[in-house]
Design an enzyme around this catalytic site. Structure first.
Site, PDB file in Angstrom:
ATOM      1  N   ASP A 148      29.615  40.141  37.686  1.00  0.00           N
ATOM      2  CA  ASP A 148      30.312  40.845  37.686  1.00  0.00           C
ATOM      3  C   ASP A 148      29.624  41.878  39.033  1.00  0.00           C
ATOM      4  O   ASP A 148      29.690  42.618  38.905  1.00  0.00           O
ATOM      5  CB  ASP A 148      30.230  41.421  36.313  1.00  0.00           C
ATOM      6  CG  ASP A 148      31.731  42.635  36.301  1.00  0.00           C
ATOM      7  OD1 ASP A 148      32.310  43.401  35.230  1.00  0.00           O
ATOM      8  OD2 ASP A 148      32.068  43.577  37.593  1.00  0.00           O
ATOM      9  N   GLU A 203      25.135  38.713  31.254  1.00  0.00           N
ATOM     10  CA  GLU A 203      26.200  39.728  32.353  1.00  0.00           C
ATOM     11  C   GLU A 203      25.293  40.399  32.466  1.00  0.00           C
ATOM     12  O   GLU A 203      25.350  42.185  31.869  1.00  0.00           O
ATOM     13  CB  GLU A 203      27.985  39.670  32.068  1.00  0.00           C
ATOM     14  CG  GLU A 203      28.241  40.477  33.622  1.00  0.00           C
ATOM     15  CD  GLU A 203      29.379  41.057  32.588  1.00  0.00           C
ATOM     16  OE1 GLU A 203      29.450  41.307  31.406  1.00  0.00           O
ATOM     17  OE2 GLU A 203      30.639  41.119  33.606  1.00  0.00           O
ATOM     18  N   GLU A 220      38.861  41.937  35.955  1.00  0.00           N
ATOM     19  CA  GLU A 220      38.429  43.091  34.951  1.00  0.00           C
ATOM     20  C   GLU A 220      38.019  43.809  35.241  1.00  0.00           C
ATOM     21  O   GLU A 220      37.548  44.297  35.486  1.00  0.00           O
ATOM     22  CB  GLU A 220      36.634  42.238  34.271  1.00  0.00           C
ATOM     23  CG  GLU A 220      36.857  43.022  33.018  1.00  0.00           C
ATOM     24  CD  GLU A 220      35.382  42.809  32.328  1.00  0.00           C
ATOM     25  OE1 GLU A 220      34.359  42.749  33.343  1.00  0.00           O
ATOM     26  OE2 GLU A 220      35.051  42.602  31.616  1.00  0.00           O
ATOM     27  N   GLN A 267      33.608  38.269  37.876  1.00  0.00           N
ATOM     28  CA  GLN A 267      34.818  38.851  37.520  1.00  0.00           C
ATOM     29  C   GLN A 267      34.720  39.982  38.466  1.00  0.00           C
ATOM     30  O   GLN A 267      33.390  40.031  39.793  1.00  0.00           O
ATOM     31  CB  GLN A 267      34.196  40.377  36.191  1.00  0.00           C
ATOM     32  CG  GLN A 267      34.641  39.299  35.374  1.00  0.00           C
ATOM     33  CD  GLN A 267      33.845  39.107  33.304  1.00  0.00           C
ATOM     34  OE1 GLN A 267      32.552  40.460  33.637  1.00  0.00           O
ATOM     35  NE2 GLN A 267      34.359  39.385  33.166  1.00  0.00           N
TER      36      GLN A 267
HETATM   37  O1  LIG Z   1      31.471  45.275  30.997  1.00  0.00           O
HETATM   38  C1  LIG Z   1      31.845  44.282  31.283  1.00  0.00           C
HETATM   39  O2  LIG Z   1      31.987  44.376  32.564  1.00  0.00           O
HETATM   40  C2  LIG Z   1      32.139  43.378  30.632  1.00  0.00           C
HETATM   41  O3  LIG Z   1      32.435  42.002  31.173  1.00  0.00           O
HETATM   42  C3  LIG Z   1      32.175  42.973  29.440  1.00  0.00           C
HETATM   43  O4  LIG Z   1      32.404  41.616  28.504  1.00  0.00           O
HETATM   44  C4  LIG Z   1      32.733  44.161  27.953  1.00  0.00           C
HETATM   45  O5  LIG Z   1      32.258  45.667  28.128  1.00  0.00           O
HETATM   46 MG   LIG Z   2      32.202  41.933  33.361  1.00  0.00          MG
END
Ligand SMILES: O=C(O)C(=O)[C@H](O)CO
Ligand SMILES: [Mg+2]
Length: 277
Positions: A178, A143, A246, A206
């Protein structure tokens, strides 16, 4: 179809961790994700998943000493044995929880180590992890993370992550996209989503608002436009992954804060032209 997973490390902070599974189920989530399951017995977590009819869609491999500032160790030369021991533990939990995806955090670039050496270390570690995970049907996710939240984090852009995925070549190595981090680091989310989902190497999305990392639709991102885009791209490319929620509830750790902040999801479930779970 869009499928949302509750991130139990960020949501339901008014409840103890093991009680967050039932809270997510009461809010009609079908799946959960979180950072680290390791403080708890996998059998206790598996029981919560089973009791509440929840799928475990993602968690993180051990990421070093978090309280001492580690944010993953996969890019750090000299910590390979620690990485491998941690990933073996992650696979034990992944099998006990029937979790398909394990996120391997890269780490903060240590001073004095050149970028080429860190990249070589990182690629060797994630290649080893993907090879170990493949026969048992698990995916390794990497990520990109923005440098406002994690200054010096090794993996920062979508292009960097997909280059590593292509270099390593393992079909079960994918990118955890993300959109909170992507907006902060790169912006241009719509083009990025369309470009990268078409590669077949996005393993998970995410979401969170920008800049405050709260509920979707409360920041600068036009989240409903993004959700419609992901739904159409998913159908076009046969993408069947999950979108992890998240984010930190605007109401913090107040009783019921997460549930009261789920208006965006309830509205999406009732008004979208495509199925939403
Ligand atoms: O920080 C993030 O966005 C995450 O998804 C990591 O897994 C956790 O810090
Ligand atoms: Mg994340």
């Amino acid at each position: 179809m869009l499928k949302f997973a509750a991130n139990l490390s960020f949501l339901y902070n008014d409840a103890d961790f093991l009680d967050r599974f039932s809270a997510a189920s009461r809010d009609e989530f079908h799946a959960v994700e979180y950072l680290f399951p390791y403080p708890w017995d996998a059998r206790d977590i598996a029981a919560r998943l089973n009791d509440n009819g929840l799928e475990q869609v993602l968690f993180n491999a051990p990421a070093g000493d978090w309280d001492q500032g580690d944010r993953g160790i996969a890019c750090i030369p000299g910590r390979e044995l620690e990485f491998r021991a941690g990933f073996n533990k992650a696979l034990e939990y992944a099998q006990a929880l029937d979790c398909r995806r394990v996120h391997v955090m890269a780490g903060i670039c240590p001073p004095g180590i050149d970028a080429a050496q860190m990249r070589a270390t990182y690629e060797a570690n994630v290649a080893w992890a993907a090879e170990l995970a493949a026969p048992i049907g698990r995916e390794v996710l990497i990520e990109p993370i923005n440098h406002r939240d994690m200054p010096g984090y090794f993996l920062n852009t979508q292009t960097q992550a997909h280059d590593i995925v292509q270099t390593v070549g393992a079909m079960n190595l994918k990118v955890q996209m993300d959109l909170y981090h992507c907006q902060i680091t790169e912006g241009d989310l719509s083009t990025a989503i369309s470009r990268w989902i078409a590669t077949g190497r996005v393993g998970h999305f995410q979401i969170a608002s920008v800049p405050s990392r709260n509920e979707p639709t409360t920041g600068e991102i036009n989240d409903n436009y993004i959700f419609d885009l992901i739904a159409s791209e998913s159908q076009q490319h046969g993408w069947e992954g999950w979108i992890g929620c998240e984010y930190r509830p605007k109401l913090g750790a107040e009783a019921g804060a997460t549930s009261r902040g789920l208006t965006w999801l309830r509205t999406l479930r009732s008004h979208s032209t495509y199925p939403v779970i």
